[in-house]
Design an enzyme around this catalytic site. Structure first.
Site, mmCIF file in Angstrom:
data_model
loop_
_atom_site.group_PDB
_atom_site.id
_atom_site.type_symbol
_atom_site.label_atom_id
_atom_site.label_comp_id
_atom_site.label_asym_id
_atom_site.label_seq_id
_atom_site.Cartn_x
_atom_site.Cartn_y
_atom_site.Cartn_z
ATOM 1 N N GLU A 1 -15.234 3.376 9.645
ATOM 2 C CA GLU A 1 -15.747 4.473 10.459
ATOM 3 C C GLU A 1 -15.503 5.837 9.820
ATOM 4 O OE1 GLU A 1 -14.624 2.382 14.786
ATOM 5 O OE2 GLU A 1 -13.599 4.223 14.140
ATOM 6 N N GLN B 1 0.811 -1.212 0.000
ATOM 7 C CA GLN B 1 0.000 0.000 0.000
ATOM 8 C C GLN B 1 0.849 1.268 0.000
ATOM 9 O OE1 GLN B 1 -2.551 -0.368 3.430
ATOM 10 N NE2 GLN B 1 -3.265 -2.388 2.820
ATOM 11 N N TYR C 1 -9.409 6.595 20.108
ATOM 12 C CA TYR C 1 -10.422 6.052 19.197
ATOM 13 C C TYR C 1 -10.501 4.527 19.219
ATOM 14 C CZ TYR C 1 -11.379 10.760 18.111
ATOM 15 O OH TYR C 1 -11.768 12.069 18.259
ATOM 16 N N HIS D 1 -0.952 -0.006 5.802
ATOM 17 C CA HIS D 1 -1.490 0.863 6.855
ATOM 18 C C HIS D 1 -0.556 2.028 7.168
ATOM 19 C CE1 HIS D 1 -4.728 -2.079 8.586
ATOM 20 N NE2 HIS D 1 -4.632 -2.128 7.252
ATOM 21 N N TYR E 1 -13.003 -10.376 13.399
ATOM 22 C CA TYR E 1 -11.767 -10.998 12.966
ATOM 23 C C TYR E 1 -11.974 -11.552 11.553
ATOM 24 C CZ TYR E 1 -10.085 -10.566 17.745
ATOM 25 O OH TYR E 1 -9.688 -10.063 18.960
#
Length: 435
Positions: free
Chosen positions: A293, A132, A303, A197, A313
């Site tokens: 979210e 990513q 958060y 991430h 999961y």
């Protein structure tokens, strides 16, 4: 499928999309199914307005909207981009577009390559364009007209490790070159074994300070650190244009807490924008399997990740972590439990929209959308329209699902139209406008 005004008639595709999402993951993160990865919450400032153990009401359904005043259509401006990630409008209406491989492109207002096709801007630092990672967000300095500065986020490798970094440079649009390239901020510490991430959205606040969203780095050995204030995993930071901790950042009362941190307990926030009325930062964030979210990102708040989540999961129907709520941890403004926004059936597997870029629409060009929040979906291959009353989402509408395109970025243009980037090879620049 057929368009119905600004909405989409997507009946009959929900099951197929849910199965596809489960096969593909959330589109923004990998497998986090480690029951031991919840971690301990550090001692620190407990945010006010704790939700306690009572979860919020389920998010609103996605009803058909009232008939729009004017039909909205999609115009394809470009379809030759290679995994574009972000765009930033220049004062003259042209735009900068990032591509994950490490290219920064200059495009005309109509989407065509500037300079007769020689649109690549030179002299970026090396990026770690695996998984990513790569060249990610780009924003202009609030004083761009005077100083010509831009800021860009990217995944940076060093010594077998990698992490999110933020660079600053002066761009010469005539020569298509960057000068004064400086890395002003690095997520610390860098990690090994992950190419996912990174978060990486950049947003200037009204004081000229820069928000940087950062993911918790995806792998099970790292996600626990989203709750560790001494590390950069899973944080939103607020810095000056030189990369120093911004004045007015919250204090946490924790030894070794990084002073740049604004909020913590994030998984992978890949969309962010300032609320046009309040000036607060809002962010869209990937959940695990389900549980994506939108959050109001307030100073000093926790958060919840990976302790609480509305997701499951991967590959199971087991709820993630300790549940959906815990004292001292924030609840989202809205969340998704299925890829198409349909109500989740208890006992079934959840699925993810995989939210990415987002923008508040403030223009008058598409009058029926003024004041709405728009969120792109990767795995969910749609644009979500969120209708707000204050800080509450009162309805949601799934748009453009019939196109089957991963929406990576969402921006309001200086002409008042809404602009989108689609993900992947052959990425497109789209303009949403009325006739």
């Amino acid at each position: 499928m057929r368009a119905t005004g600004t909405g989409i008639d997507w009946r009959g595709c929900a099951l197929a999309l849910m199965l596809a999402a489960l096969a593909a993951g959330c589109g923004g993160g990998g497998n986090g199914a480690d029951a031991g990865a919840t971690g301990a919450v550090p001692t620190g400032t407990v945010a006010p307005d704790d939700p306690g153990d009572t979860p919020p009401a389920p998010p609103p359904a996605a009803p058909d909207s009232p008939a729009p005043e004017r039909a909205v259509r999609v115009v394809e401006l470009a379809k030759d981009l290679n995994s574009p990630w972000s765009l930033a409008f220049l004062p003259d209406g042209r735009m900068l577009v990032t591509e994950r491989a490490g290219r920064l492109r200059l495009r005309n207002a109509d989407g065509s390559p500037a300079n007769g096709g020689a649109d690549e801007i030179c002299c970026l630092p090396a990026v770690d364009a695996a998984g990513q990672g790569g060249l990610l967000d780009v924003v202009l300095d609030p004083a761009f007209a005077a100083n010509g500065r831009i800021y860009f986020s990217f995944s940076e490798a060093a010594g077998g490790l990698n992490g999110t970094a933020v660079g600053r440079a002066v761009v010469d649009l005539a020569s298509r070159r960057l000068s004064g390239v400086t890395v002003i901020y690095r997520q610390q510490p860098k990690v090994a074994g992950s190419t996912g991430h990174y978060g990486s959205r950049l947003v200037f606040d009204r004081q000229g300070m820069l928000f940087v969203t950062m993911g918790e780095r995806q792998i099970d050995s790292q996600n626990v650190y989203a709750q560790d204030l001494t590390r950069g995993n899973g944080k939103v930071v607020r810095i000056t244009t030189d990369g120093a901790p911004a004045p007015g950042n919250p204090g946490f009362g924790v030894s070794g807490a990084q002073p740049e941190i604004w909020s913590y307990g994030h998984r992978n926030p890949q969309g962010a924008a300032l609320h046009p009325d309040t000036g607060e930062l809002w962010a869209s964030e990937h959940g695990p399997q389900g549980g994506d979210e939108v959050n109001r990102v307030l100073p000093g708040r926790n958060y919840g990740w990976p302790v609480i989540s509305w997701g499951q999961y991967y590959g199971t129907t087991t709820a993630w972590g300790e549940g959906t709520a815990k004292a001292g941890m924030e609840q989202p403004v809205t969340y998704w439990e299925t890829i198409d926004g349909a109500p989740w059936v208890p006992g079934s597997a959840k699925s993810s929209i995989a939210p990415s870029g987002m923008a508040f629409y403030t223009a008058d060009a598409i009058a029926q959308w003024k004041g709405n929040l728009f969120v792109g979906a990767l795995a969910g291959t749609a644009l979500w329209r969120l209708v707000l009353e204050g800080n509450a989402v009162v309805s949601r509408q799934r748009l453009l699902a019939e196109r089957g395109e991963r929406i990576r970025d969402v921006r309001q243009g200086p002409d008042g139209w809404l602009y989108l980037l689609t993900d992947g090879a052959g990425g497109k620049l789209l303009r949403l406008r009325t006739d």
